[in-house]
Design a protein around this motif. Structure first.
Motif, mmCIF file in Angstrom:
data_model
loop_
_atom_site.group_PDB
_atom_site.id
_atom_site.type_symbol
_atom_site.label_atom_id
_atom_site.label_comp_id
_atom_site.label_asym_id
_atom_site.label_seq_id
_atom_site.Cartn_x
_atom_site.Cartn_y
_atom_site.Cartn_z
ATOM 1 N N THR A 47 2.285 -4.818 12.643
ATOM 2 C CA THR A 47 3.327 -3.907 13.105
ATOM 3 C C THR A 47 4.266 -3.492 11.974
ATOM 4 O OG1 THR A 47 4.687 -5.781 13.781
ATOM 5 C CG2 THR A 47 3.266 -4.801 15.446
ATOM 6 N N PHE A 48 5.037 -2.435 12.226
ATOM 7 C CA PHE A 48 5.945 -1.836 11.246
ATOM 8 C C PHE A 48 7.363 -1.936 11.817
ATOM 9 C CE2 PHE A 48 7.965 1.400 8.685
ATOM 10 C CZ PHE A 48 7.159 1.628 7.576
ATOM 11 N N LEU A 49 7.957 -3.116 11.677
ATOM 12 C CA LEU A 49 9.260 -3.368 12.285
ATOM 13 C C LEU A 49 10.409 -2.994 11.351
ATOM 14 C CD1 LEU A 49 8.525 -6.818 13.965
ATOM 15 C CD2 LEU A 49 8.336 -4.523 14.948
ATOM 16 N N GLY A 50 11.555 -2.697 11.961
ATOM 17 C CA GLY A 50 12.695 -2.282 11.178
ATOM 18 C C GLY A 50 13.291 -3.383 10.318
ATOM 19 N N ASN A 51 13.078 -4.648 10.698
ATOM 20 C CA ASN A 51 13.656 -5.761 9.928
ATOM 21 C C ASN A 51 12.665 -6.333 8.919
ATOM 22 O OD1 ASN A 51 11.898 -6.931 11.712
ATOM 23 N ND2 ASN A 51 13.371 -8.387 12.577
ATOM 24 N N GLU A 52 11.604 -5.589 8.612
ATOM 25 C CA GLU A 52 10.636 -5.996 7.601
ATOM 26 C C GLU A 52 10.539 -4.905 6.544
ATOM 27 O OE1 GLU A 52 7.936 -8.568 10.771
ATOM 28 O OE2 GLU A 52 7.101 -6.755 9.856
ATOM 29 N N ASP A 53 10.299 -5.293 5.298
ATOM 30 C CA ASP A 53 10.257 -4.307 4.225
ATOM 31 C C ASP A 53 8.839 -4.065 3.731
ATOM 32 O OD1 ASP A 53 9.637 -6.552 2.693
ATOM 33 O OD2 ASP A 53 11.640 -6.717 1.809
ATOM 34 N N LEU A 54 8.720 -3.176 2.748
ATOM 35 C CA LEU A 54 7.415 -2.796 2.215
ATOM 36 C C LEU A 54 6.644 -4.003 1.707
ATOM 37 C CD1 LEU A 54 5.393 -0.608 1.205
ATOM 38 C CD2 LEU A 54 6.741 -0.505 -0.904
ATOM 39 N N THR A 55 7.314 -4.868 0.963
ATOM 40 C CA THR A 55 6.647 -6.038 0.390
ATOM 41 C C THR A 55 6.058 -6.924 1.474
ATOM 42 O OG1 THR A 55 8.126 -6.012 -1.520
ATOM 43 C CG2 THR A 55 6.976 -8.067 -1.067
ATOM 44 N N MET A 56 6.815 -7.157 2.528
ATOM 45 C CA MET A 56 6.355 -8.019 3.614
ATOM 46 C C MET A 56 5.177 -7.401 4.350
ATOM 47 S SD MET A 56 8.631 -9.565 6.764
ATOM 48 C CE MET A 56 9.696 -10.432 5.604
ATOM 49 N N ARG A 57 5.228 -6.097 4.602
ATOM 50 C CA ARG A 57 4.144 -5.423 5.317
ATOM 51 C C ARG A 57 2.853 -5.448 4.504
ATOM 52 N NH1 ARG A 57 8.499 -0.943 6.116
ATOM 53 N NH2 ARG A 57 9.554 -1.689 7.988
ATOM 54 N N LEU A 58 2.966 -5.174 3.209
ATOM 55 C CA LEU A 58 1.780 -5.187 2.351
ATOM 56 C C LEU A 58 1.202 -6.593 2.244
ATOM 57 C CD1 LEU A 58 2.923 -2.804 -0.537
ATOM 58 C CD2 LEU A 58 1.308 -2.290 1.297
ATOM 59 N N ALA A 59 2.077 -7.588 2.122
ATOM 60 C CA ALA A 59 1.612 -8.974 2.019
ATOM 61 C C ALA A 59 0.864 -9.395 3.280
ATOM 62 C CB ALA A 59 2.790 -9.908 1.760
ATOM 63 N N ALA A 60 1.347 -8.954 4.434
ATOM 64 C CA ALA A 60 0.678 -9.306 5.691
ATOM 65 C C ALA A 60 -0.710 -8.678 5.753
ATOM 66 C CB ALA A 60 1.524 -8.847 6.877
ATOM 67 N N ALA A 61 -0.825 -7.417 5.347
ATOM 68 C CA ALA A 61 -2.131 -6.758 5.347
ATOM 69 C C ALA A 61 -3.091 -7.457 4.381
ATOM 70 C CB ALA A 61 -1.977 -5.281 4.979
ATOM 71 N N ARG A 62 -2.585 -7.862 3.236
ATOM 72 C CA ARG A 62 -3.430 -8.586 2.277
ATOM 73 C C ARG A 62 -3.908 -9.912 2.863
ATOM 74 N NH1 ARG A 62 0.556 -6.982 -1.513
ATOM 75 N NH2 ARG A 62 1.435 -9.097 -1.505
ATOM 76 N N ALA A 63 -3.036 -10.602 3.570
ATOM 77 C CA ALA A 63 -3.400 -11.888 4.172
ATOM 78 C C ALA A 63 -4.495 -11.699 5.215
ATOM 79 C CB ALA A 63 -2.178 -12.538 4.808
ATOM 80 N N VAL A 64 -4.394 -10.649 6.009
ATOM 81 C CA VAL A 64 -5.419 -10.367 7.010
ATOM 82 C C VAL A 64 -6.773 -10.196 6.335
ATOM 83 C CG1 VAL A 64 -6.214 -8.695 8.724
ATOM 84 C CG2 VAL A 64 -3.801 -9.327 8.652
ATOM 85 N N LYS A 65 -6.790 -9.420 5.254
ATOM 86 C CA LYS A 65 -8.046 -9.180 4.532
ATOM 87 C C LYS A 65 -8.555 -10.463 3.880
ATOM 88 C CE LYS A 65 -10.120 -6.399 0.867
ATOM 89 N NZ LYS A 65 -9.890 -5.380 -0.192
ATOM 90 N N ARG A 66 -7.660 -11.215 3.254
ATOM 91 C CA ARG A 66 -8.042 -12.449 2.551
ATOM 92 C C ARG A 66 -8.698 -13.451 3.489
ATOM 93 N NH1 ARG A 66 -4.896 -16.878 2.415
ATOM 94 N NH2 ARG A 66 -2.996 -15.683 2.845
ATOM 95 N N LEU A 67 -8.250 -13.485 4.729
ATOM 96 C CA LEU A 67 -8.762 -14.450 5.690
ATOM 97 C C LEU A 67 -10.030 -13.967 6.407
ATOM 98 C CD1 LEU A 67 -5.310 -15.573 7.098
ATOM 99 C CD2 LEU A 67 -6.904 -16.995 5.781
ATOM 100 N N GLY A 68 -10.525 -12.804 6.021
ATOM 101 C CA GLY A 68 -11.802 -12.343 6.557
ATOM 102 C C GLY A 68 -11.715 -11.421 7.748
ATOM 103 N N PHE A 69 -10.535 -10.844 7.975
ATOM 104 C CA PHE A 69 -10.349 -9.937 9.103
ATOM 105 C C PHE A 69 -10.118 -8.513 8.602
ATOM 106 C CE2 PHE A 69 -8.330 -14.117 10.201
ATOM 107 C CZ PHE A 69 -9.425 -14.607 10.884
ATOM 108 N N VAL A 70 -10.033 -7.575 9.529
ATOM 109 C CA VAL A 70 -9.832 -6.169 9.182
ATOM 110 C C VAL A 70 -8.366 -5.795 9.423
ATOM 111 C CG1 VAL A 70 -10.477 -3.787 9.704
ATOM 112 C CG2 VAL A 70 -12.211 -5.601 9.784
#
Length: 290
Positions: A47-70
Motif C-alpha cells: 500500500t501507499f500510505l500517507g505516513n510512509e515515505d519513498l524509502t519505506m515503500r521501495l524497501a517493502a517492494a524489494r523485500a517482497v521480491k527477495r522473499l520469492g513473491f511478486v
C-alpha cells in the motif's frame, strides 16, 4: 476462526489458486515471519500510505521480491505532490526490478496534494509504460464508494479499461472487501455486461478480530448491517471474538459461474495479519482438497 469446518472442493479451484495478499511498508518483518506459509510467486500488494515515505515503500517492494513473491506496489494519485515524485517512485521501482506490476488508486486525501486527481490521470501520463510497468491493477467497488457517486465509478472503470488497452498494458480489478457475496457477484456480472473482461480479484477480509473488521468496514463504507454480519459469521454482540472468511468463500464458490463472471480470484486484506491470513488460507485449502 472456524478452520475445522468442511469446505467444498470448488472453493480451492480456481478461486483460491493464485490468491493475492496485501501489506503496508511497515509490514516487512511480518512478511519475513510469514514467508514460509505463503506460496512462492504469490502477488503481494504494497500500500501507499500517507505516513510512509519513498524509502519505506521501495524497501517493502524489494523485500517482497527477495522473499520469492511478486511485488505489486500501490501508487496513490492524490498523495503525489508532483510529477517528479511520481517519476522518482517509478524510477526507484525500475532500478530495483520491482516495476512490472503496480496498482493505481485515487487515494484518501479529499484534495490532491499535487497534479493528479485520480488513478485514471496516472495512466494517462504515459509514465507507467515509460518506466517499465506491464500490468496495472485498478480498484472496484461492488458496494459503491462513500464519496463517489455510482455513475462516476462506472464511467471511470470503463475509461480505465479502455485506456489500459490503448496503451498496451494488461490489467486487473481488485475490489474493496465485502461481507456479502451477493452484491459482489451481481457487480461482477454488471462489469461483464459493460464489455469489461479484465480479471477480477475479489477483496476478502483475512481472519481478524470482529472489532477490527467492523472498524475497517465503517472506514471504507462497507455494508455491515446486522443481517449481513450474521450472514458472514460476525457477532455484533461479541466484538471481542474473531472471524474468518470461510462462510464468504463457500458462498462465493456456490455462486461463481465462470461463463457469467469471467476470470475471478481472491485478494486477502490482511490488516497486518500476514501470517495469520496465510496460515488460515493454507488450512482452508487443505480442507477443501480433503
Amino acid at each position: 476462526m472456524n478452520v475445522g469446518s468442511t469446505a467444498p472442493a470448488a472453493v480451492s479451484t480456481p478461486l483460491l489458486e493464485d490468491f493475492s495478499l496485501e501489506m503496508t511498508g511497515k509490514d516487512v518483518a511480518r512478511l519475513e515471519e510469514a514467508a514460509t506459509a505463503i506460496p512462492r510467486g504469490t502477488r503481494i500488494n504494497v500500500t501507499f500510505l500517507g505516513n510512509e515515505d519513498l524509502t519505506m515503500r521501495l524497501a517493502a517492494a524489494r523485500a517482497v521480491k527477495r522473499l520469492g513473491f511478486v511485488p505489486v506496489p500501490h501508487i496513490s494519485a492524490r498523495r503525489l505532490g508532483s510529477q517528479r515524485q511520481f517519476e522518482d517512485f517509478l524510477a526507484g521501482l525500475r532500478s530495483d526490478g520491482t516495476c512490472d506490476n503496480v496498482f493505481v488508486v485515487g487515494g484518501d486525501p479529499h484534495r490532491p496534494e499535487g497534479p493528479y486527481d485520480d488513478s485514471l490521470s496516472l495512466i494517462r501520463t504515459g509514465l507507467l509504460q515509460r518506466y517499465g510497468v506491464h500490468h496495472v491493477g485498478i480498484s472496484g467497488y461492488p458496494e459503491g464508494h462513500p464519496a463517489i457517486p455510482g455513475g462516476v465509478l462506472w464511467s471511470a472503470l470503463g475509461l480505465k479499461d479502455s485506456e489500459l488497452a490503448e496503451r498496451g498494458l494488461s490489467g486487473g480489478i481488485t475490489t474493496q472487501f465485502a461481507f456479502d457475496v451477493d452484491p459482489v457477484l451481481a457487480w461482477i456480472e454488471a462489469v461483464r455486461e459493460r464489455g469489461i473482461t479484465l480479471p477480477v480479484r475479489i477483496g476478502v477480509p483475512g481472519p481478524a478480530g470482529v472489532r477490527r473488521l467492523m472498524s475497517y468496514a465503517a472506514r471504507f463504507g462497507v455494508g455491515a448491517g446486522a443481517s449481513v454480519a450474521k450472514k458472514y459469521g460476525l457477532s455484533l454482540t461479541g466484538l471481542m471474538g474473531t472471524a474468518g472468511p470461510d462462510r464468504f468463500l463457500r458462498a462465493l464458490a456456490d455462486g461463481y459461474e465462470p461463463g457469467r463472471h469471467g476470470e475471478v480470484k481472491v485478494h486477502f486484506y490482511t490488516f497486518g495479519g500476514l501470517r495469520a491470513t496465510s496460515e488460515w488460507v493454507t488450512g482452508f485449502r487443505k480442507e477443501a482438497l480433503a
